[in-house]
Structure formats: structure tokens, C-alpha cells
Design an enzyme around this catalytic site. Structure first.
Site, mmCIF file in Angstrom:
data_model
loop_
_atom_site.group_PDB
_atom_site.id
_atom_site.type_symbol
_atom_site.label_atom_id
_atom_site.label_comp_id
_atom_site.label_asym_id
_atom_site.label_seq_id
_atom_site.Cartn_x
_atom_site.Cartn_y
_atom_site.Cartn_z
ATOM 1 N N ARG A 82 0.848 -1.202 0.000
ATOM 2 C CA ARG A 82 0.000 0.000 0.000
ATOM 3 C C ARG A 82 0.876 1.243 0.000
ATOM 4 O O ARG A 82 0.590 2.232 -0.657
ATOM 5 C CB ARG A 82 -0.964 0.008 1.198
ATOM 6 C CG ARG A 82 -1.652 1.368 1.371
ATOM 7 C CD ARG A 82 -2.961 1.334 2.157
ATOM 8 N NE ARG A 82 -2.893 0.576 3.391
ATOM 9 C CZ ARG A 82 -2.214 0.955 4.475
ATOM 10 N NH1 ARG A 82 -1.533 2.082 4.482
ATOM 11 N NH2 ARG A 82 -2.196 0.194 5.546
ATOM 12 N N TYR B 105 -16.124 16.419 -17.533
ATOM 13 C CA TYR B 105 -16.381 14.979 -17.565
ATOM 14 C C TYR B 105 -17.480 14.654 -16.536
ATOM 15 O O TYR B 105 -17.468 15.182 -15.413
ATOM 16 C CB TYR B 105 -15.079 14.253 -17.225
ATOM 17 C CG TYR B 105 -15.223 12.764 -17.127
ATOM 18 C CD1 TYR B 105 -15.441 11.994 -18.258
ATOM 19 C CD2 TYR B 105 -15.139 12.124 -15.904
ATOM 20 C CE1 TYR B 105 -15.584 10.621 -18.167
ATOM 21 C CE2 TYR B 105 -15.274 10.751 -15.804
ATOM 22 C CZ TYR B 105 -15.496 10.006 -16.940
ATOM 23 O OH TYR B 105 -15.633 8.643 -16.849
ATOM 24 N N ASP C 35 -7.054 18.367 -15.965
ATOM 25 C CA ASP C 35 -7.356 17.009 -16.410
ATOM 26 C C ASP C 35 -6.888 16.921 -17.866
ATOM 27 O O ASP C 35 -7.522 17.484 -18.764
ATOM 28 C CB ASP C 35 -8.866 16.755 -16.294
ATOM 29 C CG ASP C 35 -9.267 15.361 -16.765
ATOM 30 O OD1 ASP C 35 -8.499 14.738 -17.522
ATOM 31 O OD2 ASP C 35 -10.361 14.900 -16.377
ATOM 32 N N LYS D 117 -7.350 5.564 -20.387
ATOM 33 C CA LYS D 117 -7.524 6.035 -21.771
ATOM 34 C C LYS D 117 -6.192 5.888 -22.539
ATOM 35 O O LYS D 117 -5.663 4.801 -22.612
ATOM 36 C CB LYS D 117 -8.037 7.468 -21.747
ATOM 37 C CG LYS D 117 -9.169 7.713 -20.742
ATOM 38 C CD LYS D 117 -10.505 7.082 -21.138
ATOM 39 C CE LYS D 117 -11.513 7.095 -20.008
ATOM 40 N NZ LYS D 117 -11.872 8.405 -19.510
#
Ligand SMILES: *Cc1c(COP(=O)(O)O)cnc(C)c1O
Length: 403
Positions: free
Chosen positions: A64, A116, A190, A215
Site C-alpha cells: 500500500r 467529464y 485534467d 484512456k
């Protein structure tokens, strides 16, 4: 597992400065620390790391907090994003979640009005549950931000180009306004639509740039990931703290897939973009209203060209009729009906029915998001096949006279 900063595993690989052109750097992953000279960074599929001493002073202790496969992809991405530090998490929305945790209750966010859909949902949630208000403004007009900048402003969140209307924000001018007036505020971009190959917001004045790694960065729609790059080490450390505290760091296997995928970013994007330019011109020649920053007709063509080295591979167009749009989408055989973009395969969708359906209809209308809008995300297939398939769908739908 320790709480003391900077508990993060530091770079086990070389510097983050770019020496070669982008396409060379992106395929060149520094793995010079590998004990067996592995050509590909191995997947360290382990949760824990054994320590040599009772005080546990090893570079890694618990996945982690840090994992070598994750560190490699982070260092590689920092290099190609021009970031002081990059961090990878489990999705693009996870990346934005980490960033918004830098905002305290009572502070404010300023964001665009053509965001978005998932970003909208997270910002709405923050307003309801955390008392963090977002002002939505038209970021295509830089001055519209001025009345909202105050000592409460913590984040200014931009997308350029926006999706699906492909509107452009002036990242350098807005960053300048924010930094002059609000020294504590961070400009966050973004950059998912462009990828670091075409646009690097940190070089344009932003403090943080993030991507949905789902993406273009990974490119094959076979994983979900989020990538955050920060201009300064201090902000990077704060973001790392949140990731370790909340446990959203990317898994070793997905880190490996992301590193594998990103190597072909430049070659994929070159091909996808060249095909998208052809398709944009074809659709415009047929008389459709096409939204694409590579077209001279785009109202912000020059602004986009001043910030990015290309127009990308996503366009949208209007048919004037929702029924026709539905028939085009369903008539296309090679183009899969799918949300998302950035995949090697070509995709077609109606944003108002799919990716942006979570935005209420009246808000879509306010934001002039046309219900008949079709979005095309161009892949790496042969462009002649893509054009022929699109053309037959346009004929079947009635958008063009039947042959
Ligand atoms: C897909 C996307 C996101 C969200 O990323 P996920 O990986 O799906 O969580 C954020 N911003 C933009 C522009 C996107 O396209």
C-alpha cells in the site's frame, strides 16, 4: 506503513529529466537497478517486504505504501509528464479524489462548465458532504474566473479540450491569474484527452496535471488507472500521503500493464490523430457541424495550437436529429458503441445517452450539450475502413441520401 513523511519509496531509477524527443523517452524505461538485468520491469506481486533489521529500514515494507513495479511506472510517467513527482492510483476518478482531499471544508473549487460527467458527480458529492463549494464557469473565457477568485479558492480545475464539446481553456492565462491573486490555490488540469505526448500542462503553468490512465496512457482498454503529476515535490508528498492513508495506490499488475501500454503512446497517438484529422475533414465536407480543434473552423483553433502539438483523436459532430444520430451509431459496424476513449479500437457514442447521462437533462441543456451529438474516438484501424464504415452508416441513417 509508517505515518512519517516522506515515507514514500523514492526513485529507484534515474532522473526525471528528458534527454531525447518524446517518442524516444516514452519507450525507454530505465530499469538499470534490476538485479538480473530484466529487459521488462518485473511484476512484484507481493504485499509485504522482509526487513533486514528490527527497525525495518528497507526501502519497501508494504505494497500500500510502495511497490517497486509502481515506483517504476511512477518515475517513468514523471519523466514524460515533466513532473517533479508522479503517482498512480486505481482510476482517473481516484486521482481526482486524491487531489480534492487537499481541499478543506469551507474552501472552494472553481471548475469548468463542460466537465467529464464523473468529475461533476464527485464535485456535487463534495458540496453536499464536505461543505466544499464548486463555482462552475465558462473557462473558455479566461476573464470569467476573476470574480470567483478569493482567499477561499483552493483548486482551479480545468479540462482542455473538454469532452464532448471540445472547448479549449487558456491554461497559461488562467494559471497566471490564479497564481497572482491566490498564492495558496493550485491549478489542476485534467489532461486525459491530450495525453502528455500532445500537451504538458505543468509546462504551461499548472501545478497538478492528472489523467485517466484508462484512456490513452494504457491504450488498450484492459485496465483502469489514474495518474497524478505535480510540479513540486512538496505537493507530491501531500498527494502521496493521501494515497498511502486511503490505500488507493495502483496494484503491481496494473502498474505493469500501464507501463507496458504507455511505451507505444506516441506511435498510437500519431496514427489515431492522423486518421481523426481525415475523418473530421470528411464529416465537415458532408456539411455536419464538427467539433475538433484540428479544423480551421474551430473557434479556438489557434489557442489550442499554442498549447498542444496536435488536435488529438476525439471529435464530436451534430446531425440535427436524435433519431438520425441513433441510427448512425447503431449502423456503424467497425466502430464499437462504447463509452470511454483512448483505445486502439475505434468507438462511437452519443454522450447524452451514455457517458454524460449522469448530468441532469436541464443542466445538459443549460450547457448547450446537444442531445444529437455523436462522439467518435478514433483507433488504429485502417482509416479507409473506418471511413467506409462511417459512410455506410450515414447512408443507412438517412443523414446522407441513400446510394
Ligand atoms: C475517463 C475520464 C476520467 C475518469 O477516469 P476513470 O479512469 O474512468 O476513473 C476523468 N476525466 C476524463 C476527461 C476522462 O475521460
Amino acid at each position: 506503513m509508517t505515518d512519517i513523511l516522506p515515507a514514500s519509496p523514492t526513485a529507484s531509477v534515474a532522473s526525471t529529466t528528458r534527454k531525447y524527443r518524446f517518442a524516444t523517452e516514452v519507450v525507454t524505461v530505465d530499469n538499470s537497478d534490476d538485479p538480473h538485468n530484466a529487459a521488462s520491469v518485473p511484476i512484484y506481486q507481493t504485499a509485504t517486504f522482509k526487513q533486514k533489521t528490527a527497525t525495518g529500514s528497507g526501502e519497501y515494507d508494504y505494497s500500500r505504501s510502495g511497490n517497486p513495479t509502481r515506483t517504476h511506472v511512477e518515475n517513468h510517467l514523471a519523466k514524460i509528464m515533466g513532473a517533479e513527482r508522479a503517482l498512480v492510483v486505481t482510476s482517473g476518478m481516484g486521482a481526482l479524489d486524491v487531489i480534492t482531499r487537499l481541499v478543506s471544508a469551507g474552501e472552494e473549487i472553481i471548475a469548468g462548465d463542460d466537465l467529464y460527467g464523473g468529475t461533476n458527480r464527485l464535485l456535487t458529492f463534495l458540496a453536499k458532504s464536505q461543505n466544499v463549494k464548486t463555482h462552475h464557469i465558462d473557462t473558455t473565457k479566461s476573464d470569467s474566473i476573476l470574480p470567483y477568485l478569493s482567499d477561499k479558492t483552493r483548486l482551479v480545475l480545468l479540462e482542455s479540450p473538454t469532452n464532448p464539446l471540445i472547448k479549449i481553456s487558456d491554461i497559461p492565462t488562467i494559471s497566471k491569474y490564479v497564481h497572482e491573486r491566490c498564492p495558496n490555490a493550485l491549478v489542476v488540469v485534467d489532461n486525459t484527452m491530450m495525453s502528455p505526448y500532445l500537451q504538458r500542462p505543468l509546462e504551461l503553468g499548472a501545478d497538478i496535471s492528472y489523467h485517466s490512465g484508462t484512456k490513452y496512457l494504457s491504450g488498450h482498454h484492459d485496465l483502469m488507472a489514474g495518474v497524478i503529476g505535480s510540479k513540486t515535490a512538496a505537493v507530491g508528498d501531500e498527494l502521496y500521503y493521501v494515497i498511502n492513508a486511503t490505500g488507493c495506490g495502483l496494484s503491481p499488475f496494473d502498474s505493469w500493464l500501464l507501463l507496458r501500454g504507455v511505451k507505444t503512446l506516441a506511435v498510437r497517438m500519431d496514427k489515431q490523430q492522423a486518421s481523426c484529422i481525415r475523418i473530421a475533414n470528411y464529416l465537415e465536407d458532408q456539411g455536419f457541424k464538427v467539433h475538433f480543434p484540428g479544423l480551421r473552423s474551430h473557434p479556438q483553433h489557434d489557442l489550442h495550437a499554442s498549447m498542444a502539438s496536435g488536435p488529438g483523436a476525439v471529435l464530436s459532430f451534430e446531425t440535427g436529429d436524435t433519431g438520425i444520430s441513433e441510427r448512425i451509431v447503431e449502423g456503424a459496424k467497425l466502430w464499437s458503441i462504447s463509452v470511454s476513449f483512448g483505445c486502439v479500437n475505434s468507438l462511437i457514442s452519443m454522450p447524452c445517452r451514455m457517458s454524460h447521462a449522469s448530468i441532469p437533462a436541464h443542466v445538459r441543456a443549460e450547457r448547450s450539450l446537444p442531445e444529437d451529438l455523436i462522439r467518435l474516438c478514433v483507433g488504429i484501424e485502417d482509416v479507409e475502413d473506418l471511413l467506409e464504415d462511417l459512410e455506410q452508416a450515414l447512408h443507412i441513417s438517412g443523414a446522407l441520401p441513400s446510394k
